[in-house]
Design a protein around this motif. Structure first.
Motif, short mmCIF file in Angstrom:
data_model
loop_
_atom_site.label_atom_id
_atom_site.label_comp_id
_atom_site.label_asym_id
_atom_site.label_seq_id
_atom_site.Cartn_x
_atom_site.Cartn_y
_atom_site.Cartn_z
N ARG A 347 49.26 -18.00 -17.73
CA ARG A 347 49.18 -16.66 -18.33
C ARG A 347 50.55 -16.01 -18.49
O ARG A 347 50.64 -14.83 -18.81
CB ARG A 347 48.29 -15.78 -17.45
N PHE A 348 51.61 -16.81 -18.28
CA PHE A 348 52.95 -16.23 -18.29
C PHE A 348 53.86 -16.91 -19.30
O PHE A 348 53.70 -18.10 -19.59
CB PHE A 348 53.57 -16.31 -16.89
N GLU A 349 54.75 -16.11 -19.81
CA GLU A 349 55.80 -16.64 -20.69
C GLU A 349 57.12 -16.33 -20.01
O GLU A 349 57.48 -15.16 -19.82
CB GLU A 349 55.73 -15.93 -22.05
N PHE A 350 57.81 -17.37 -19.60
CA PHE A 350 59.06 -17.19 -18.87
C PHE A 350 60.23 -17.38 -19.83
O PHE A 350 60.22 -18.31 -20.65
CB PHE A 350 59.16 -18.20 -17.73
N VAL A 351 61.22 -16.54 -19.69
CA VAL A 351 62.41 -16.64 -20.52
C VAL A 351 63.61 -16.68 -19.58
O VAL A 351 63.86 -15.72 -18.83
CB VAL A 351 62.52 -15.43 -21.48
N GLU A 358 64.20 -24.54 -14.81
CA GLU A 358 63.84 -25.76 -14.09
C GLU A 358 63.83 -25.55 -12.58
O GLU A 358 63.04 -26.15 -11.87
CB GLU A 358 64.81 -26.89 -14.46
N VAL A 359 64.73 -24.68 -12.11
CA VAL A 359 64.81 -24.46 -10.67
C VAL A 359 63.74 -23.46 -10.19
O VAL A 359 63.12 -23.66 -9.16
CB VAL A 359 66.22 -23.96 -10.28
N LEU A 360 63.53 -22.41 -10.95
CA LEU A 360 62.70 -21.31 -10.45
C LEU A 360 61.21 -21.45 -10.79
O LEU A 360 60.36 -21.07 -10.00
CB LEU A 360 63.21 -19.98 -11.00
N LEU A 361 60.92 -21.97 -11.98
CA LEU A 361 59.51 -21.94 -12.41
C LEU A 361 58.56 -22.77 -11.56
O LEU A 361 57.39 -22.40 -11.41
CB LEU A 361 59.40 -22.33 -13.89
N PRO A 362 59.01 -23.89 -10.98
CA PRO A 362 58.08 -24.62 -10.11
C PRO A 362 57.53 -23.75 -8.98
O PRO A 362 56.46 -24.03 -8.44
CB PRO A 362 58.94 -25.77 -9.56
N TYR A 363 58.27 -22.72 -8.59
CA TYR A 363 57.80 -21.81 -7.54
C TYR A 363 57.15 -20.57 -8.15
O TYR A 363 56.11 -20.10 -7.70
CB TYR A 363 58.98 -21.37 -6.66
N LEU A 364 57.84 -20.04 -9.17
CA LEU A 364 57.44 -18.74 -9.70
C LEU A 364 56.10 -18.80 -10.44
O LEU A 364 55.28 -17.88 -10.31
CB LEU A 364 58.55 -18.26 -10.65
N ALA A 365 55.91 -19.85 -11.21
CA ALA A 365 54.68 -19.91 -12.02
C ALA A 365 53.43 -19.90 -11.14
O ALA A 365 52.54 -19.06 -11.34
CB ALA A 365 54.71 -21.12 -12.95
N PRO A 366 53.34 -20.76 -10.12
CA PRO A 366 52.15 -20.69 -9.27
C PRO A 366 52.06 -19.38 -8.49
O PRO A 366 50.96 -18.87 -8.26
CB PRO A 366 52.29 -21.89 -8.32
N TYR A 381 40.85 -5.48 -13.16
CA TYR A 381 41.54 -5.31 -14.46
C TYR A 381 42.33 -6.58 -14.73
O TYR A 381 42.98 -7.12 -13.85
CB TYR A 381 42.47 -4.09 -14.38
N ARG A 382 42.26 -7.05 -15.96
CA ARG A 382 42.96 -8.29 -16.31
C ARG A 382 43.86 -8.02 -17.51
O ARG A 382 43.38 -7.95 -18.65
CB ARG A 382 41.95 -9.40 -16.65
N PRO A 383 45.16 -7.85 -17.28
CA PRO A 383 46.08 -7.66 -18.41
C PRO A 383 46.04 -8.87 -19.35
O PRO A 383 45.86 -10.01 -18.90
CB PRO A 383 47.46 -7.57 -17.74
N ALA A 384 46.21 -8.59 -20.63
CA ALA A 384 46.17 -9.68 -21.61
C ALA A 384 47.36 -10.61 -21.41
O ALA A 384 48.46 -10.17 -21.06
CB ALA A 384 46.17 -9.10 -23.02
N ALA A 385 47.12 -11.88 -21.63
CA ALA A 385 48.19 -12.87 -21.56
C ALA A 385 48.80 -13.03 -22.96
O ALA A 385 48.11 -12.76 -23.95
CB ALA A 385 47.63 -14.20 -21.07
N PRO A 386 50.04 -13.44 -23.09
CA PRO A 386 50.92 -13.77 -21.98
C PRO A 386 51.68 -12.55 -21.47
O PRO A 386 51.93 -11.61 -22.21
CB PRO A 386 51.91 -14.75 -22.63
N ILE A 387 52.00 -12.63 -20.21
CA ILE A 387 52.89 -11.64 -19.62
C ILE A 387 54.28 -12.28 -19.62
O ILE A 387 54.44 -13.40 -19.15
CB ILE A 387 52.44 -11.28 -18.19
N ARG A 388 55.22 -11.56 -20.18
CA ARG A 388 56.56 -12.13 -20.38
C ARG A 388 57.46 -11.73 -19.21
O ARG A 388 57.53 -10.55 -18.85
CB ARG A 388 57.13 -11.59 -21.70
N LEU A 389 58.13 -12.71 -18.65
CA LEU A 389 59.10 -12.42 -17.58
C LEU A 389 60.45 -12.99 -17.98
O LEU A 389 60.60 -14.21 -18.14
CB LEU A 389 58.65 -13.04 -16.24
#
Lengths: 711, 310
Positions: A347-351, A358-366, A381-389
């Motif tokens: 549900r996330f879009e990482f920038v 590569e270093v952070l998303l393996p931890y951050l995404a889960p 309440y469920r915010p619409a995806a994607p949530i951009r970080l």
């Protein structure tokens, strides 16, 4: 470097020196015939004032036509004009500067020429200083105002100028200085307006209204004052008052763009970015060349995630006004963002940069998926995806993303479904916990979204800090000695005034104390009014209820009574509590490193892995820590973690890349992913066919092949 | 029991092997530290390099010369004081020992200064210049020379010393990078672990050791969040990629020789396959790749089993 060119806001001195040099020649040439060319000075001033009035009405064509007529005369023989006429020319240049950025420099030269023609005519110097300040050259503007004040110490305009410099630089008491200007001249409308806007920015709505009314008492046609009145009405939900102010503004000008720009700014301060964008679009529809409107539309589009559209608007604004530092910074930032990688996971879009991703998303995404599920359950309440970080490895970039300027102290920001934060690498190790920061910002997405961005800041921050504490052991703020002292000294604000602790802190510590205090308010509400109380309150704000109404209707208590009740609750909670030691906080590295060593010595792999996981949320760039976690995880049979760690080690750019890849292949084999292990090891040996360690692993992989399966 | 077995294995390797004709000679010069911490560090690096020269470059004891700031502190009492005269004598002596095709490794560690041919590294007494080293090295025209100027402000050693069959490494790109250099520390460390051998063939090329030292030096600055103030350079990266510090050792055991030859043939087939990669269907390429790699792996295991060194 931005392709859009550097702003020249710092070049005022040079421009002005050149102007003075050329002026010496001009004065000599013009001296003889000056009287022949002279016209009644008032007529030129009157002409430019007419043009300015046309511009205020939104009649840009008339304004430009009249200004150009005056400038045509100025170019033909203006060198001999009086100081007052030079100033009129300068003002005319500013009127045409929206279509010709070089006119700003011409305006400055004209004002300087006015001063050169008659140094006693201080309006020329004041207008030059105003212009310099408008173009972000605070130091030169300050010099100009001070020069006037040396000559005339009680000059209201120059005093106001210094107040504006103080506000620009963030140094000194701008409000007090502006009040000084009003005391010197109670009819100085710009001073009243400046005071009104300072109050508006600090959310002192009543005071803003008083100042705007004072401006209107002097000049009922001051659209900017009606804009403040309208903004206060809109912010406080006074729809009748808002409509009345808008009607007055529209009566003064059929296209009151400035009115809507002020509203847009007020809406953005309330974090109502969609409304801010809508108001700015209305301003733009009235004046397509309005730089503030273009900037406000663009900035709010960037905040709501429409990056391409936002960029286009900011580029347009910068093309008109290349002196605008905010827009220049933002365009530079967008250039930086262009080099980032966008990764959609769940549900996330990482920038982020490729390495940080590569270093952070393996931890951050889960982590964020877990946070989303928990928060969605808690707030229904469920915010619409994607949530951009967006994750920035330079704090200056994050700061520009947030406020358009460098120097912001915060770690993260939530615009709703667009979040931004410092990467851990943006700060020194041990400065902050990037996991709890991300969790905190995502909690804002829920509180902002559920309340349609109408939640007061204190509540949103309080809920976020509370959610941090619930996320992981040791995360989030805890009671400190400073907090307990402030509580016992009755320094902390009651709930009804808690927003002031964020927007009008009495000292630099108060904001930090208010975060924790607000989290306790949320904790107390939940404990005494039920698990759904926080969400119900957010829905109340969403429906347009005031804070008083939210407390009365949801918690069935009047706000003053709640103040008393919370004060008793929090004091009882900490009654007699003495801290043996200050809490280390969730970013303290040293205690965890000590624990890691102790667990290693004790051969406690479970404890070691747990400590290392906590360490990674503070500083994820230490290869040795990842190696230890990979090894401990493998020993514990947690092969998925071992694989994750081996991948992150590779992302960190180890010296021995092929060696690290062999370890990854080994972890993949351990995890039962023989095919991936085989692919990895074949890739290694393709590059280094004599690498014995990889050869042995290839032979092991073959042995692990299922009977009759692939070799 | 296990230790005895290992000793026997090592003995068999030594007796079954013959050194190649090429010999490596080393001249290690560690200059004035100026401060105790640098003097200690330079001395430690010099001592480590002497061990590396003997064990990894397989240089004979008599072909390893260490000239140090304070020779008296050498535990082996074999170092000489690094005066200009002593350095000149060392090169003269070495020029009389080397044979055609031999390799001469010169490592100069210390604080540098100066420009052009006048670039120098601080030694006790008069400092020899890059020009002096050029003159001394003129006696080694038939050898491969690797000159490592691991000092601050050493960039112009490259322009002064470079030449045919010669590789010059310098810790800094120009003589104007004058801050303390960390290059020497990582140059030495590159021989002390397997990480510098990036292609994992068991043989360290000059380029691999240069790349390792450069990369690790940069990491020091990056970790400390400091601007990188030294940028190492190499005079001839093509030659540096070919030259290894020690010649390959070939076995005297005919079984091992045969296995090594078979593995070599497989490696050549692999090389030929890799060249055809773009023209083959991916599945076919991968299957053939795996077949060859498994065969090579098996040969390696067989060489080990036969007492050889892969």
């Amino acid at each position: 470097m931005s392709p859009h060119g550097a702003p020249e806001c710092g070049g005022g001195r040079t421009v002005r020196r050149r102007a003075v040099r050329s002026l010496r020649v001009a004065i000599l040439l013009a001296a003889v015939g000056a009287s022949l060319h002279a016209q009644p000075a008032e007529s030129r001033t009157a002409r430019v004032e007419r043009a300015e009035a046309a511009a205020r009405r939104g009649d840009r064509a008339a304004a430009t036509r009249d200004a150009n007529a005056l400038l045509a005369e100025y170019r033909r023989g203006g060198s001999g004009w009086s100081a007052r006429d030079h100033v009129a020319a300068g003002r005319a240049y500013l009127l045409v500067s929206s279509s010709d950025a070089s006119a700003v420099r011409s305006a400055l030269r004209a004002f300087d020429a006015g001063t050169a023609a008659d140094s006693t005519f201080v309006e020329a110097a004041l207008r030059a200083s105003d212009l310099l300040l408008d173009k972000y050259n605070g130091p030169d503007a300050q010099v100009g105002y001070q020069a006037v004040l040396r000559r005339s110490p009680k000059h209201p305009w120059a005093t106001l100028g210094l107040a504006r410099v103080m506000e620009f630089s963030g140094q000194g008491d701008a409000l007090a200085k502006a009040r000084e200007a009003v005391e010197l001249d109670a009819r100085l409308v710009p001073a009243h307006l400046f005071i009104a806007k300072l109050h508006l920015e600090a959310e002192r709505n009543d005071s803003a209204l008083v100042a705007a009314r004072k401006a209107l008492a002097v000049d009922s046609s001051a659209i900017d004052a009606w804009a403040v009145v309208g903004a206060v009405a809109w912010v406080t939900g006074d729809s009748a008052g808002y409509r009345a102010a808008r009607a007055r503004a529209e009566r003064l000008s059929p296209a009151p763009a400035a009115f809507y720009v002020t509203l847009s700014e007020a809406a953005a301060r309330q974090r109502r970015y969609g409304d801010a964008e809508r108001f700015a679009e209305q301003a733009l529809a009235m004046d397509s060349l309005s730089v503030p409107a273009l900037g406000a539309v663009g900035t709010n589009q960037l905040r709501t995630g429409d990056i391409a559209a936002g960029r286009a608007r900011i580029e347009r604004a910068f093309a008109i006004d290349p002196f605008n530092l905010w827009h220049k910074n933002t365009l530079d930032l967008l250039d930086v963002l262009g080099g980032f990688r966008t990764v959609r996971l769940g549900r996330f879009e990482f920038v982020a940069t490729a390495r940080e991703a590569e270093v952070l998303l393996p931890y951050l995404a889960p982590l964020l998926e877990e946070a989303y599920d928990k928060l969605a359950a808690r707030y229904d309440y469920r915010p619409a995806a994607p949530i951009r970080l967006e994750i920035y490895q330079r704090h200056a970039d994050f700061s520009v993303r947030t406020v358009g300027l460098t120097g912001l102290g915060a770690l993260g920001v939530s615009f709703g479904r667009v979040l931004a934060m410092d990467a851990p690498s943006a700060r020194d190790p041990g400065t902050f916990n990037w996991g709890s920061t991300a969790w905190h910002e995502l909690a804002h997405t829920f509180t902002l979204g559920l309340s349609a961005n109408r939640v007061p800041r204190w509540f949103s921050e309080g809920a976020s800090v509370l959610e941090e504490r619930r996320a992981r052991r040791g995360w989030g703020a805890e009671a400190t000695g400073a907090y307990l002292s402030a509580l016992r000294a009755n320094f902390l604000r009651p709930v009804s005034q808690l927003n002031d602790g964020f927007v009008r802190p009495r000292n630099p510590m108060e904001v930090g104390l208010s975060y924790y205090h607000a989290s306790l308010v949320c904790e107390m509400i939940e404990s005494q009014f039920g698990a759904g109380a926080l969400a119900a309150m957010l829905r109340g704000w969403r429906d347009g209820w005031t804070t008083e109404q939210v407390f009365a209707r949801v918690l069935k208590t009047a706000l003053p009574a709640f103040d008393t009740r919370f004060d008793a609750w929090v004091k009882a909670k900490f009654d007699g509590v003495q801290l043996a030691a200050e809490p280390a906080g969730d970013a303290a590295i040293a205690p965890i490193r000590d624990e890691v060593l102790a667990r290693e010595v004790a051969k406690d792999d479970r404890g070691l892995a747990d400590a290392l996981e906590r360490l990674l949320w503070i500083w994820p760039y230490d290869v040795a820590s990842h190696v230890k976690l990979a090894e401990a995880s493998a020993r514990l049979g947690d092969h998925a973690t071992a694989v994750r760690e081996r991948r992150v080690i590779l992302a960190l750019g180890p010296t021995d890349v092929l060696g690290a890849r062999v370890e990854l292949a080994r972890a993949l084999l351990g995890a039962g992913d023989r095919a991936a292990a085989r692919r990895e090891v074949l890739g290694i040996l393709e590059q280094a066919p004599t690498f014995e360690k990889a050869q042995l692993l290839l032979l092991d992989i073959r042995k692990a092949a299922p009977p009759g399966g692939a070799p | 029991m296990m230790r005895r077995g290992l000793a026997a294995l090592l003995l068999s390797v030594v007796t079954a092997s013959v050194l190649s004709a090429q010999r490596t000679h080393a001249v290690i010069i560690t200059g004035l530290g100026g401060e105790p911490q640098y003097s200690t560090a330079f001395a430690a690096q010099g001592a480590a390099l002497r061990t590396i020269a003997r064990t990894q470059w397989r240089a004979a004891d008599s072909s390893v010369i260490w000239l140090a700031e304070d020779a008296a502190k050498d535990p082996e009492q074999r170092a000489m004081r690094a005066t200009k005269d002593a350095v000149a004598q060392a090169f003269l002596r070495l020029s009389q020992r080397v044979g055609p095709g031999d390799m001469v490794v010169v490592v100069l560690i210390g604080h540098g200064s100066g420009e052009g041919a006048g670039s120098r590294v601080n030694l006790p007494g008069v400092d020899p210049t890059a020009g002096d080293f050029a003159a001394w090295l003129s006696g080694f025209a038939r050898q491969t020379v690797v000159f490592v100027a691991a000092a601050s402000a050493s960039g112009d050693f490259v322009t002064t010393l470079k030449g045919p069959n010669r590789i010059v490494l310098a810790a800094t790109r120009t003589p104007f990078e004058r801050n303390e250099s960390r290059f020497s520390e990582h140059f030495v460390r590159g021989f002390q672990n397997a990480e510098a051998d990036t292609d994992k063939d068991g043989r360290l090329t000059v380029l691999e050791s240069f790349a390792y030292a450069t990369r690790e030096t940069a990491k020091v600055y990056e970790t400390a969040r400091q601007m990188l103030t030294e940028h190492a350079v190499v005079s001839d990266s093509v030659l540096a990629a070919r030259v290894v510090y020690a010649a390959a050792v070939s076995s005297g055991d005919p079984r091992v020789v045969a296995l090594v030859a078979e593995r070599k043939a497989l490696e050549e087939q692999l090389e030929a396959l890799r060249k055809r990669k773009e023209t083959l269907p991916p599945a076919e390429y991968e299957a053939e790749l795996e077949r060859l790699l498994l065969a090579i792996a098996e040969k390696t295991a067989a060489i080990r089993a036969a007492g050889g060194t892969p």
